[in-house]
Each structure stands twice: as structure tokens, then as C-alpha cells.
Design a protein around this motif. Structure first.
Motif, PDB file in Angstrom:
ATOM      1  N   GLU A 138       3.773  -0.119   4.134  1.00 15.45           N
ATOM      2  CA  GLU A 138       2.460  -0.546   4.615  1.00 15.45           C
ATOM      3  C   GLU A 138       1.924  -1.591   3.644  1.00 15.45           C
ATOM      4  O   GLU A 138       2.075  -1.461   2.424  1.00 15.45           O
ATOM      5  N   LEU A 139       1.315  -2.619   4.203  1.00 17.21           N
ATOM      6  CA  LEU A 139       0.775  -3.698   3.381  1.00 17.21           C
ATOM      7  C   LEU A 139      -0.194  -4.503   4.217  1.00 17.21           C
ATOM      8  O   LEU A 139      -0.363  -4.255   5.413  1.00 17.21           O
ATOM      9  N   ASN A 140      -0.830  -5.458   3.581  1.00 20.65           N
ATOM     10  CA  ASN A 140      -1.678  -6.415   4.284  1.00 20.65           C
ATOM     11  C   ASN A 140      -1.406  -7.787   3.675  1.00 20.65           C
ATOM     12  O   ASN A 140      -1.648  -8.001   2.482  1.00 20.65           O
ATOM     13  N   LYS A 198      -4.783  -1.394   5.902  1.00 21.92           N
ATOM     14  CA  LYS A 198      -3.360  -1.203   5.620  1.00 21.92           C
ATOM     15  C   LYS A 198      -2.602  -1.111   6.938  1.00 21.92           C
ATOM     16  O   LYS A 198      -2.993  -0.368   7.841  1.00 21.92           O
ATOM     17  N   GLN A 199      -1.504  -1.848   7.027  1.00 21.28           N
ATOM     18  CA  GLN A 199      -0.777  -1.915   8.292  1.00 21.28           C
ATOM     19  C   GLN A 199       0.718  -1.673   8.079  1.00 21.28           C
ATOM     20  O   GLN A 199       1.273  -2.015   7.012  1.00 21.28           O
ATOM     21  N   SER A 223       0.842  -1.197   0.000  1.00 17.64           N
ATOM     22  CA  SER A 223       0.000   0.000   0.000  1.00 17.64           C
ATOM     23  C   SER A 223       0.874   1.242   0.000  1.00 17.64           C
ATOM     24  O   SER A 223       0.561   2.241  -0.647  1.00 17.64           O
TER      25      SER A 223
END
Length: 594
Positions: free
Chosen positions: A171-173, A349-350, A148
Motif C-alpha cells: 500500500e502506498l500513495n 493509503k491505496q 504504507s
């Protein structure tokens, strides 16, 4: 192996074969053996002779005693105690994930030193450690990993992390990446294939990637309807079936944290893990079905004084009796979702180091260590599968396991992040039903622990099933046996076994095998990509790399995907205190293997 005590291949007679396997056509086998020895391969090295025997003679229906006699006879007097049981073919090696990338980018990555995928594989291993920026970008690109927010770099020095910081700013998931179509695949490709025990003559069940996405989105929306704070820990105590995989991905997609609990645990072990993780809810089943017997599961969860439980009826739509007031049936849980939100969900998104999963060590020597996985850890698991087991689009991957142990999440990520299909058999793997499932699902990568192979060999429950679709096996969790794995390779026309050793703390392996290297039985052929290994001498100092020695194993802390914290112990004390330095960094001790 004591191969020298066996009769050399050329000295084996028809009488020897008849004595080893009464009832076989010994004369025909001996004639086939002579033809193999007289062929072009017969004039080469023992590995070439063995390869010719595997191709021309050693079918799965030939008694194992013959396989064993010819293997040991072929390598009688071999100078190494670990002769190759499988040797890569250059054409097939070029089609592997690593081979394909190296054929295109080998000179770019390795310069004029690049020769071909097989010859240059050791150079790629060194490159993965010396140039993590280029290596990991290459792997992420080939796997189709989506961020992300892109990381500012792959790795950088950091006082906050003993081995440096990976993917800073990213950031991604991880779950969202599992649900996206990979390069060369579509949303209509099969994501999961499964069968329930006792239905072995019925057609297989299939779920496309799009169907999986919709089911995961439904559960993610239902989770939000529980009004738990984002980041809450939510446990799963279930067999590894389709529902468990959907729930696992939904928890991560929605920004919560999975708590992994093996479905074999008694109430005290469940209670311990729920307390350590501070889980706010738990998914479970009313029963586990084995051989049409109902083994209680929900009652163990209740005995553990678990928080709110969402309970799935194992027999379909039959109502669950005796639910606590605080608990929900699966149907009521899903019924809380607004119809307009059923099939879509915006992934949370983390940051890369946000938790996705809390897993536990076995706890056999005390309280189990609570080991958090982040959104980085799934990429390590998938990258190991990409490189070492060559999991790729079109593959069908099975590994009998459970989400309570790290190989459960590993299977989810190693298959789906690489665009492969995950195969699940809801029943015992020690059965002809499982063997038939491997045949019917056309499994291409079969993972296992050695005790399963031993059971198959002793019971002969795989007899008559066609496992020729398998491209490789993989093994972890226990020490394997040379004879058991020679037998295992013979079930699939002598495809290799990729030994794989690592642990929950690193989300994958530190030592493994490769389809670009000869593979010996019950032996490793390479450290895992991106992992430096050390053997400590009697004074606790690392031996020079590439030297021979016996001692305690230590790891370079610059290891992608490795844990940085423990929930119930001091990470620094457990893994680093008292360890020697190498290249200016304190080495990491390794305590537990899977």
C-alpha cells in the motif's frame, strides 16, 4: 550519415572554414583545429578527437556550419553509421545515480564480473531483468520510496496478470511520495520553478517542497468537501502550470483518479474522454493566455457538456462571468475548506494496483484507448528518470508538455520522486522567452520533441542564452534528425541527447540511452532497465536475443509499471492475442509510442 563523402578532419583548410561560415575568423579557427589535432587526443580514436574539439573549439557562438563540417570530418570513414557524438567521462559517470550505486554495491550485485560503472552497465541491464527483486529494491531505496505497507516481495507469478504481479500486498500513495523530502533534501528545497510568458525579464517564481505540500493539502481538503465517493474520476483540462500540478497531486493524494485531457482538445474530444472515464468533475481555466491573447477553454468544457467544473481565472482575482449553476469558481471551491484543515491532509493509503490516472491514446484511428495508471506506474516513470536521464537531487527538469499526455505526469513523478525541481514555462516553448527561462532557471535536464529543436534551429531563438548548466537533453514523441540534434547538443557545449521511446501503456520507456554509454545522434543505446525486447521474424517468432534483425517489436510482459487493463477495450485482445511465447509467457505487442 554518409560521412565518407565529407572531407577528413586533417584535410580541412582555412579556406574550407571560410566558405562554410563567411565572416568568421577562419585562420583562428583553423589554428585551433590544428592544435586539437596535434594534442594527445589527436593521436587517439575519432571519438577522442571529437571530444577535444567540443571542449576547445566548438562554442555555441561558432556558426553551426563549422560544427557540422568538423563533426562529419572527424568521423569520415567511420566503420559504423552511428558514430558517438558524446562519450562518458569515467569520473562524471561515477557521480550519476547508477554509477554511484554501482561503485558501492557493484560487487554485491554483479559479483567478480563488476569492473566499473561504464564497463559493467550492460551487466546491470541484464541483472535488472534476471534479478528484479534485488534491482527494484535498490532503486526504491535510492529514490526514497515509502510504502504504507511493505510488499511481500517485488514480483511473483500470478494468473491474474499476464506478466506476473508486482509489489503484492503493498500500500502506498504516489502523490504522498512526491511531497516527502528525499534523502539529502529538505522541505525548504525548491520543488517547482516557473515563469509566465510575457514576464521574461521578471524574476523567477519558486515554490518550496513545504509550500507545495501545503497547497496540495488545501486542494485535497477542498476535494473532500465536494462529497464525491473516493475513487471518483476527476478531470483536468488545463495548461501544465503550477495550479495544474497542485490539483493533479491533490486528486491522487485524496484517493481520487485524475482524468487527463489535453488543453488543445475541442469539445467533442473532451466529451469523449469525460464519458469514457465517467468523470464526476473537471478542473479548467476560463482562458489560456498566449502572446497576451485569450484563447477560450471553459467555453469548450461547457460545450462538451462536462459535469461540475471548477474554474480558475487566468488573470488572478478577476471574477469569472457566466458560470453554470453547477460550477464553482476556484475561490469558492477553496473557500469550502475548514480553516483548521488548510495545511494538513492524511494521504489515502491505496493498494499498489489502485488507479491514480486515466490517460488516453491519441484516438487518431478510432475511439481513444483509456489507459489507467496505478500507484506502480509513477515508480516506473521516476525509475526511468533515475537511471536513463540521471535525474537527481539538485537537478532542474523541464519538458514542455501537458497533463493530457503521459509526459506531463511523467515530468511530475520523474522530477519530484527523485528530489529534483520541476521547471514550468507557462507559454510557448518555441520562443526566446523559453530559451531565457532555461538559462535563468539553470535547467539541468531539458526534454523535448524533435519538432521543437527544429524550430529553435530554424529561428535561432536560443542565440545568446547560456545553457551550460544542462547535463543532458532527452527526446521522445517523434523521429529525430541527426543534424538538428547535433545543433542542439552544440547549444549546451555538447551534452548528450538521451533518446527515449515507450508509451502510455508502460508509464515510460522500453528503449533509451544512458549517461554511462556513448551516445550517437538520433539513436538508442540500451533497452530500458527491467525491459526485455524482441524482434519478431517473418514467421512471428522472437529472434535470438542480441542478434541483428528487422521486424515487429515485442516486449516481455514481465515489465514493471505496464498496464493490466483498459477501460473501453479488451486488454488481452489488444496486447496479447496472437503473440508468440518466450520463456513460457506470451509476449506483449506494442502499438503506440510517445
Amino acid at each position: 550519415m554518409a560521412a565518407a563523402s565529407h572531407k577528413p578532419l586533417g584535410a580541412i583548410t582555412a579556406d574550407d572554414l571560410a566558405a562554410a561560415a563567411p565572416g568568421v575568423d577562419a585562420a583562428a579557427l583553423h589554428a585551433a583545429l590544428r592544435r586539437a589535432l596535434d594534442s594527445r587526443a589527436g593521436a587517439g580514436d575519432p571519438a577522442a578527437v571529437w571530444g577535444e574539439l567540443c571542449r576547445s573549439l566548438l562554442r555555441p557562438d561558432v556558426p553551426f556550419a563549422v560544427h557540422r563540417m568538423l563533426y562529419y570530418g572527424c568521423f569520415a570513414g567511420f566503420p559504423s553509421p552511428t558514430p558517438p557524438a558524446w562519450t562518458p567521462d569515467p569520473k562524471e559517470a561515477a557521480l550519476t545515480n547508477v554509477g554511484r550505486v554501482m561503485e558501492v554495491r557493484g560487487r554485491e550485485l554483479l559479483g567478480d564480473a563488476y569492473k566499473d560503472p561504464i564497463t559493467s552497465f550492460p551487466d546491470l541491464y541484464k541483472f535488472s531483468n534476471e534479478n528484479p527483486e534485488a534491482y527494484w529494491r535498490m532503486v526504491f531505496e535510492d529514490m526514497g520510496v515509502e510504502f504504507s505497507v511493505e510488499p511481500s516481495c517485488i514480483w511473483r507469478e500470478s494468473d491474474a496478470y499476464p506478466g506476473g504481479e508486482w509489489l503484492p500486498g503493498a500500500e502506498l500513495n504516489a502523490a504522498a511520495n512526491c511531497l516527502n523530502a528525499k534523502p539529502g533534501r529538505s522541505s525548504q528545497d525548491v520543488a517547482i520553478v516557473w515563469r509566465d510568458e510575457g514576464k521574461d525579464s521578471e524574476p523567477l517564481n519558486f515554490m518550496t517542497l513545504e509550500e507545495l505540500r501545503k497547497k496540495v493539502c488545501l486542494v485535497a481538503n477542498a476535494l473532500d468537501a465536494l462529497d464525491l465517493p473516493k475513487g471518483s474520476a476527476i478531470a483536468i483540462d488545463m495548461p501544465m502550470n503550477v495550479n495544474a500540478v497542485v490539483i493533479y497531486l491533490a486528486i491522487v493524494l485524496a484517493g481520487y483518479v485524475v482524468v487527463s485531457i489535453a488543453d488543445s482538445f475541442a469539445a467533442p474530444a473532451i466529451s469523449t474522454r469525460l464519458k469514457i472515464s465517467e468523470a464526476k468533475a473537471i478542473f479548467t481555466q476560463d482562458y489560456i493566455l498566449r502572446d497576451d491573447k485569450e484563447l477560450p477553454l471553459y467555453s469548450r468544457v461547457v460545450e462538451a457538456k462536462a459535469p461540475m467544473a471548477i474554474v480558475i481565472p487566468v488573470r488572478g482575482s478577476l471574477p469569472i462571468k457566466g458560470l453554470r449553476v453547477s460550477d464553482l469558481s476556484w475561490q469558492d471551491f477553496l473557500g469550502r475548506v475548514n480553516d483548521t484543515k488548510v495545511e494538513n491532509y492524511a494521504a489515502v493509503k491505496q493498494p499498489a494496483y489502485a488507479f491514480t490516472n486515466i490517460l488516453f491514446s491519441s484516438g487518431t484511428t478510432g475511439e481513444p484507448k483509456a489507459i489507467p495508471w496505478t500507484h506502480i506506474t509513477p515508480l516506473k516513470a521516476a525509475a526511468d528518470g533515475w537511471c536513463h536521464m540521471d535525474i537527481r537531487k539538485g537537478d532542474v527538469v523541464v519538458w514542455p508538455t501537458n497533463l493530457g499526455w503521459m509526459m506531463g505526469p511523467w515530468l511530475v513523478y520523474a522530477s519530484l520522486l527523485n528530489g529534483a525541481s520541476m521547471a514550468l514555462y507557462n507559454g510557448s516553448p518555441n520562443s526566446s522567452g523559453f530559451a531565457k527561462f532555461v538559462q535563468d532557471a539553470k535547467v539541468t535536464m531539458l526534454g523535448l520533441v524533435p519538432s521543437i529543436a527544429r524550430t529553435w534551429k530554424n529561428t535561432d531563438c536560443t542565440a545568446g542564452f547560456d545553457w551550460s548548466a544542462i547535463r543532458c537533453f532527452s527526446s521522445s514523441g517523434e523521429a529525430s534528425s541527426v543534424d538538428d540534434y547535433l545543433w542542439l547538443m552544440g547549444r549546451a557545449c555538447y551534452k548528450p541527447v538521451i533518446e527515449y521511446c515507450g508509451g502510455t501503456e508502460i508509464g515510460g520507456g522500453f528503449v533509451a540511452g544512458s549517461l554511462l554509454q556513448p551516445q550517437a545522434l538520433s539513436a538508442f543505446s540500451t533497452p530500458a532497465m527491467g525491459c526485455n525486447l524482441f524482434i519478431l521474424d517473418g514467421s512471428g517468432n522472437p529472434l535470438p536475443q542480441d542478434s541483428v534483425g528487422i521486424g515487429e517489436l515485442a516486449l516481455d510482459p514481465v515489465l514493471f509499471g505496464s498496464s493490466t487493463t483498459l477501460l473501453n477495450a479488451d486488454h488481452q485482445e489488444v496486447y496479447f492475442n496472437g503473440m508468440p511465447e518466450w520463456n513460457g509467457k506470451v509476449c506483449m505487442v506494442f502499438l503506440a509510442c510517445f
